[in-house]
Design an enzyme around this catalytic site. Structure first.
Site, PDB file in Angstrom:
ATOM      1  N   CYS A   1      53.362 -72.654 -59.795  1.00 19.78           N
ATOM      2  CA  CYS A   1      52.931 -71.622 -58.846  1.00 19.78           C
ATOM      3  C   CYS A   1      54.110 -70.757 -58.413  1.00 19.78           C
ATOM      4  CB  CYS A   1      52.346 -72.254 -57.573  1.00 19.78           C
ATOM      5  SG  CYS A   1      51.268 -73.631 -57.845  1.00 19.78           S
ATOM      6  N   ASP A   2      55.255 -71.379 -58.169  1.00 16.42           N
ATOM      7  CA  ASP A   2      56.330 -70.681 -57.469  1.00 16.42           C
ATOM      8  C   ASP A   2      57.579 -70.412 -58.306  1.00 16.42           C
ATOM      9  OD1 ASP A   2      54.714 -70.796 -55.222  1.00 16.42           O
ATOM     10  OD2 ASP A   2      55.486 -72.752 -54.645  1.00 16.42           O
TER      11      ASP A   2
ATOM     12  N   CYS B   1      55.165 -77.082 -56.437  1.00 17.11           N
ATOM     13  CA  CYS B   1      54.446 -76.581 -57.610  1.00 17.11           C
ATOM     14  C   CYS B   1      55.301 -75.560 -58.363  1.00 17.11           C
ATOM     15  CB  CYS B   1      53.121 -75.964 -57.179  1.00 17.11           C
ATOM     16  SG  CYS B   1      52.227 -75.239 -58.565  1.00 17.11           S
TER      17      CYS B   1
END
Ligand code: NAP
Length: 313
Positions: free
Chosen positions: A137-138, A134
């Protein structure tokens, strides 16, 4: 046991659109939101292709709006995950991770799909410590670092583009030299000077070290998929962009699935092989997989379920 006309399992654009239409048809509706309430769009940034938003909208915001719209018409949400389904009797029953069982006259399955992993050597050792599925997200954790994105589809292009906001360099690693990505997204990635392409290449294994017991990815072993030659390359982060697997583990043996694990629906409808059970969104669609097509099939599932319930009445 609480009973509903329609229970919806999954809360992405498919599930929430189904809930909207079902609630507006005056059906009592419960949505089980699952482990990722709002579904895959909650880990996306800008959504530019959902009609109605001239300047685009953030994925999580879009899902929040959809949920609020659904609740306005009386549908309920449970922020729990269904762990068991029983399609064998009427009414159908579902049990959640709090061991609560609910019944419904009709079920709509909209559990979506989940990102795929390569399964290369040492992948599990560095998942969450340099390897991610992701970018949204990261990506932030890889400021000014060198990262790779695996895959040759739209997901890989989108992730690579997004990661250039943070990373020093982004290398797209693709196992062929032809791309599934749409022309516009491939071109956008090609025009981005921070993005490099490594074609006919696969990641064979991951390398890293431990600092105070915490794993840290430092590189990969790359294999040329034509010559078979291998070489090492330093990299701080690797992001998967290799597609998705339908979330149908719960339904194995209970409902007809195709060879890839997607719920089978009768062409042109959302009907499954079990009367009263309908499926919509990515859990039954390996081809289009767009938020808007998921929402479209969600609408179809609610209409199909409503008609089916009316026939039973
Ligand atoms: P995809 O189109 O199926 O592409 C997956 C890519 O990963 C392919 O290039 C595939 O290579 C590669 N791959 C799969 N398994 C692999 C493995 N084990 N090792 C190495 N490479 C592997 O999946 P997607 O990119 O997730 O897109 C899915 C759907 O969502 C598409 O319809 C796409 O248009 C849509 N989508 C749209 C947007 C957007 O419009 N904003 C964004 C993301 C996705 P091969 O080509 O060699 O098979």
């Amino acid at each position: 046991m609480k009973h509903y006309d329609i229970i919806i399992v999954g809360s992405g654009p498919a599930g929430l659109t189904a809930a909207l239409y079902a609630a507006r048809s005056d059906r009592s509706v419960m949505i089980f939101e699952g482990q990722q309430p709002g579904g895959q769009l909650t880990i996306t940034t800008e959504v530019e292709n959902f009609p109605g938003f001239e300047h685009g909208i953030q994925g999580p915001e879009l899902m929040d709006i959809m949920r609020k719209q659904v609740h306005r018409f009386g549908a309920e949400s449970s922020f729990t995950t269904i762990t068991n389904v029983d399609f064998s009797g009427k009414p159908f029953t579902v049990t959640n991770d709090r061991d609560e069982t609910f019944s419904a006259d009709a079920l709509i399955l909209s559990t979506g799909a989940t990102a795929r992993w390569l399964g290369a050597e040492h992948e599990d050792d560095y998942k969450g410590y340099g390897i991610s599925a992701c970018a949204t997200c990261d990506g932030f954790f890889f400021k000014d670092q060198d990262v790779m994105v695996v895959g040759g589809g739209d997901s890989a292009m989108e992730e690579a583009d997004f990661l250039t906001k943070y990373a020093k360099s982004v290398t797209i690693v693709h196992r062929r030299d032809e791309y599934r990505a749409s022309k516009i997204m491939l071109q956008r990635a090609r025009n981005n000077e921070k993005i490099e392409f490594l074609e006919n290449t696969v990641i064979q294994s991951y390398k890293g070290e431990k600092n105070n017991g915490i794993p840290k990815l430092t590189g990969v072993v790359l294999k040329d998929s034509i010559s078979g030659e291998t070489r090492e390359q330093d990299v701080h982060g690797v992001f998967m962009g290799i597609g998705h697997t339908p979330n149908t583990q719960l339904f194995v043996g209970a409902i007809d699935l195709d060879d890839s694990g997607y719920v089978k629906t009768k062409p042109g409808t959302t009907r499954t092989n079990i009367a009263g059970v309908f499926a919509c969104g990515d859990v039954q669609d390996s081809i289009y997989r767009q938020a808007i097509t998921a929402a479209g099939t969600g609408c179809m599932a609610a209409l199909d379920a409503d008609r089916w319930l009316a026939e039973q009445e």
